[in-house]
Write an enzyme that holds these catalytic residues in place. Sequence first.
Site, mmCIF file in Angstrom:
data_model
loop_
_atom_site.group_PDB
_atom_site.id
_atom_site.type_symbol
_atom_site.label_atom_id
_atom_site.label_comp_id
_atom_site.label_asym_id
_atom_site.label_seq_id
_atom_site.Cartn_x
_atom_site.Cartn_y
_atom_site.Cartn_z
ATOM 1 N N ASP A 105 0.819 -1.219 0.000
ATOM 2 C CA ASP A 105 0.000 0.000 0.000
ATOM 3 C C ASP A 105 0.846 1.260 0.000
ATOM 4 O O ASP A 105 0.411 2.308 -0.459
ATOM 5 C CB ASP A 105 -0.939 0.007 1.206
ATOM 6 C CG ASP A 105 -2.069 -0.981 0.985
ATOM 7 O OD1 ASP A 105 -1.855 -2.175 1.235
ATOM 8 O OD2 ASP A 105 -3.126 -0.554 0.511
ATOM 9 N N ASN B 144 1.555 -3.018 4.184
ATOM 10 C CA ASN B 144 0.585 -3.857 3.469
ATOM 11 C C ASN B 144 -0.418 -4.350 4.508
ATOM 12 O O ASN B 144 -0.281 -4.068 5.713
ATOM 13 C CB ASN B 144 1.281 -5.019 2.753
ATOM 14 C CG ASN B 144 0.345 -5.741 1.782
ATOM 15 O OD1 ASN B 144 -0.321 -5.101 0.964
ATOM 16 N ND2 ASN B 144 0.266 -7.056 1.872
HETATM 17 O O1 MRU Z 1 -7.602 -2.766 3.078
HETATM 18 P P1 MRU Z 1 -7.346 -3.199 1.672
HETATM 19 O O2 MRU Z 1 -8.140 -4.402 1.289
HETATM 20 O O3 MRU Z 1 -7.492 -2.071 0.678
HETATM 21 O O4 MRU Z 1 -5.812 -3.632 1.672
HETATM 22 C C1 MRU Z 1 -5.243 -4.052 0.472
HETATM 23 C C2 MRU Z 1 -3.866 -4.541 0.572
HETATM 24 O O5 MRU Z 1 -3.246 -4.493 1.607
HETATM 25 C C3 MRU Z 1 -3.235 -5.015 -0.722
HETATM 26 O O6 MRU Z 1 -2.308 -6.012 -0.487
HETATM 27 C C4 MRU Z 1 -2.530 -3.824 -1.394
HETATM 28 O O7 MRU Z 1 -3.377 -2.721 -1.464
HETATM 29 C C5 MRU Z 1 -2.048 -4.149 -2.740
HETATM 30 S S1 MRU Z 1 -3.383 -4.292 -3.916
HETATM 31 C C6 MRU Z 1 -2.678 -4.487 -5.445
#
Ligand code: MRU
Length: 367
Positions: free
Chosen positions: A256, A266
């Site tokens: 992220d 992440n």
């Molecule tokens: O809370 P989320 O579901 O948005 O978290 C997503 C993640 O942590 C993913 O691994 C990350 O955003 C990469 S998506 C290509």
Amino acid sequence: MSNIQASLDKTRKEMEAVAITDNIRLGEDDRSIVIIDQVKLPNVLEYKTITDLESAYQAIKKLEVRGAPAIGIFAGYAMYVLSKQDEDLEKEEFLKKFRENREYLNSSRPTAVNLSWALKRMDAVAEDNKEKTVKEILEQLKKEAVSIHEEDIQMCLNICEYGLSLLKDGDGVLTHCNAGPLATSFGTAQGPFLLAKARGMDIRVFADETRPLLQGARLTSFELDRAGVDVTLICDNMASLVMRNGWIDKVFVGCDRIAANGDTANKIGTSGVAILAKHYGIPVYTLGPTSTIDMNCPDGDHIHIELRDPDEIKTMWYEKPMAPEHVKCYNPSFDVTDHTLLSGIVTEKGIVYPPFDVNLKKLFDEE
Ligand code: MRU
């Protein structure tokens, strides 16, 4: 057409045969965004039409659209669609509303850098064209939103190819959360598994269910299973055992926000997986586009971690509450994996190896 583009077009066709490709699109009326409502998966594959600021904010906040790159793509289209509705305003008022919309959307989730990255790109377009008419500004905004989306497609295809180059037939790979085509265009961390399938390779994937919001169970196992990938769902606390059993050759995770030193935010639980992998001598790769790398953020301590509603742990997925009503609950959405635990960072420009502080900088200096 260059050989590189021809080869990416081939990859795209292969991916289209195995991946969901319509997670986010601009509505045909040019005034709405149509998304797959990720909260309803895997039981219902339902499209949701977003037309106003509050629904766009809530779609991000409630994870109807989620995954760092997907949030960025959505934010680009949202800024265009919301501005389009203001096309009859005087220019000053139009630009004022544009800035207010941008600020509000930017406050929906703090950790994934792709949100502010995409909003900054849309903002720069509005500022650079502010001497033009509202109609002309809108044309430029649409162009930029479409570019953000198209660039993401190209980035994903490259990441899928680089990621696949790390895998060999018969590998067992553990993944956490969802970084497949629902979370971006064709997938980052899970894209290579789909490409492997399209090319007839045999990869066994172990998907952590990913507590508390179950992106691994609801989304990753859904996406991989529908494509025919050999996927086994496990609870997060089973990762150690499957590693000890010798079933895992590599760990692939998404990201992220990657700080300048390689520390990576992440989904909560990723750092635990990486620590376990180090114990068992298993390489860990994080896969994500360069738009997820925040060179203004020196290290993981400077990443703002989103805290979410305790009810996501206590009640949200259950018929009855699964904890006493008043019990204290801590629900961070992400954690930071120390860069020393990563074997490599797979981007659309290639695989970055340690030392990350030096090599990530080189990646941007080369631009
Ligand atoms: O809370 P989320 O579901 O948005 O978290 C997503 C993640 O942590 C993913 O691994 C990350 O955003 C990469 S998506 C290509």
